[in-house]
Design an enzyme around this catalytic site. Structure first.
Site, short mmCIF file in Angstrom:
data_model
loop_
_atom_site.label_atom_id
_atom_site.label_comp_id
_atom_site.label_asym_id
_atom_site.label_seq_id
_atom_site.Cartn_x
_atom_site.Cartn_y
_atom_site.Cartn_z
N LYS A 180 37.48 32.86 47.36
CA LYS A 180 37.45 34.02 46.44
C LYS A 180 38.85 34.53 46.10
O LYS A 180 39.05 35.71 45.86
CB LYS A 180 36.59 35.15 47.02
CG LYS A 180 35.21 34.73 47.50
CD LYS A 180 34.45 33.92 46.47
CE LYS A 180 34.06 34.73 45.24
NZ LYS A 180 33.31 33.92 44.25
N THR A 234 40.50 30.11 43.21
CA THR A 234 40.47 28.65 43.31
C THR A 234 40.05 28.00 41.99
O THR A 234 40.73 27.12 41.46
CB THR A 234 39.48 28.20 44.41
OG1 THR A 234 39.68 29.00 45.57
CG2 THR A 234 39.66 26.73 44.74
N TRP A 294 39.77 29.32 39.03
CA TRP A 294 40.67 29.72 37.94
C TRP A 294 41.87 28.78 37.90
O TRP A 294 42.24 28.25 36.84
CB TRP A 294 41.11 31.16 38.17
CG TRP A 294 41.75 31.82 36.98
CD1 TRP A 294 41.92 31.29 35.73
CD2 TRP A 294 42.28 33.14 36.93
NE1 TRP A 294 42.54 32.21 34.92
CE2 TRP A 294 42.76 33.35 35.63
CE3 TRP A 294 42.39 34.16 37.87
CZ2 TRP A 294 43.37 34.55 35.24
CZ3 TRP A 294 42.97 35.37 37.49
CH2 TRP A 294 43.46 35.55 36.19
N HIS A 345 39.63 25.03 51.43
CA HIS A 345 39.83 26.34 52.06
C HIS A 345 40.29 26.18 53.51
O HIS A 345 40.30 27.15 54.28
CB HIS A 345 38.53 27.15 52.05
CG HIS A 345 38.02 27.47 50.68
ND1 HIS A 345 38.84 27.86 49.65
CD2 HIS A 345 36.75 27.48 50.18
CE1 HIS A 345 38.10 28.09 48.58
NE2 HIS A 345 36.84 27.87 48.87
N SER A 347 34.91 40.62 46.67
CA SER A 347 34.39 39.47 45.95
C SER A 347 33.56 38.58 46.87
O SER A 347 32.48 38.10 46.48
CB SER A 347 35.55 38.67 45.35
OG SER A 347 35.07 37.58 44.59
N ARG A 379 32.90 36.91 38.84
CA ARG A 379 32.22 38.19 38.66
C ARG A 379 33.03 39.09 37.71
O ARG A 379 32.91 38.99 36.51
CB ARG A 379 32.01 38.86 40.03
CG ARG A 379 31.00 40.01 40.04
CD ARG A 379 30.75 40.46 41.47
NE ARG A 379 31.98 40.90 42.12
CZ ARG A 379 32.41 42.17 42.10
NH1 ARG A 379 31.74 43.11 41.47
NH2 ARG A 379 33.54 42.50 42.71
#
Length: 281
Positions: A45, A48, A50, A104, A136, A244
């Site tokens: 969150k 990543t 993007w 991650h 998020s 979101r």
């Protein structure tokens, strides 16, 4: 290696989601990177997908790939998504170059070629302020765990007891690599402030010689709103709805004064003197 009280995997002291298995994490020890691999490392969150969209469009513009960001989703290294027949690390073995790999993991668990690259691998570490990450992450998990409450999640996140472990331990473990030329460090907040500059910076790091008009075009398509539309249209269920609000400072709508003070205390304790800091609004 162990499990928590809900039966979820704990590996190297970090709690993992169900889509990550012990076998996959063990396979990281022998996963082979390639010279032209591009790796996006992040705590979940933190931007990543993007960053993946920006990297994908840069590679397309430079004529290096025709693959979309959806195509690169198999690159989520430690995961095995139900839409795919094999774990991502297996699918990546036969994936065409250049591969875009997402992870991650911390340096302790990531493949040696990512933790200590010796070839020409390019590794982009994406970071975001922990308060917005927590909010998020909470919204992402609240869709999957109906019993989840914000106070409990906030407490566990700060204590490093949520999925992917301690935010602070994660970012600091990668921050130790900041002087290694294989690595570039990016911040979500900078991408929100000036996406064009960040696209230009990433293109330079990837040795993509793009003119100003091309950079501007990529930046316009890779605003958060543009990236969200791409995600919402993904063929992968786990990507749809992943984006979101995409704003800086959304944490203010959720944190109580007590939660904010607790976060600030841990932030000060963990990051003071490290040279790593974040913008919160």
């Amino acid at each position: 290696m162990s499990s928590d009280k809900e039966g979820r995997l704990v590996y190297n002291g970090v709690l993992f989601p169900p889509s990550v298995t012990r076998e996959t994490l063990e396979a990281m020890k022998t996963f082979q990177t390639r010279d032209d691999d591009i790796v996006i490392v992040s705590y979940a969150k933190s931007g990543t997908n993007w960053t993946l969209e920006i990297v994908t469009q840069i590679l397309q513009a430079a004529g290096r790939t025709a693959a979309s960001s959806d195509d690169h989703t198999i690159g989520k290294l430690e995961f095995h998504f139900t839409e795919n027949p094999h774990p991502s690390h297996v699918l990546l073995e036969n994936a065409p170059s250049p591969r875009v790999i997402l992870t991650h993991l911390t340096p302790r668990t990531a493949p040696p070629g990512i933790t200590n690259p010796e070839g020409k691998e390019k590794i982009l570490v994406v970071m975001r302020n922990p308060k917005d990450v927590a909010v998020s992450f909470y919204h992402f998990f609240s869709r999957l765990r109906k019993e989840l409450t914000w106070p409990k999640f906030c407490q566990d996140f700060l204590a490093g007891k949520e999925v992917h472990g301690s935010f602070f331990d994660h970012v600091l473990s990668w921050w130790q690599k900041r002087d290694d030329p294989h690595f570039i460090f990016l911040k979500y907040e900078d991408m929100k402030k000036d996406i064009t500059s960040e696209v230009k910076k990433i293109a330079k790091f990837l040795d993509a010689d793009l003119d100003a008009a091309t950079i501007t075009g990529i930046a316009e398509r890779c605003t958060f709103e543009g990236m969200k539309a791409t995600l919402d249209d993904s063929r992968y269920a786990h990507r749809r709805g992943m984006a979101r609000k995409g704003i800086v400072g959304d944490w203010k709508s959720y944190f109580t004064d007590e939660q904010n003070q607790a976060f600030d205390a841990v932030y000060e304790d963990k990051l003071k003197g490290t040279g790593l800091d974040f913008e919160f609004e």
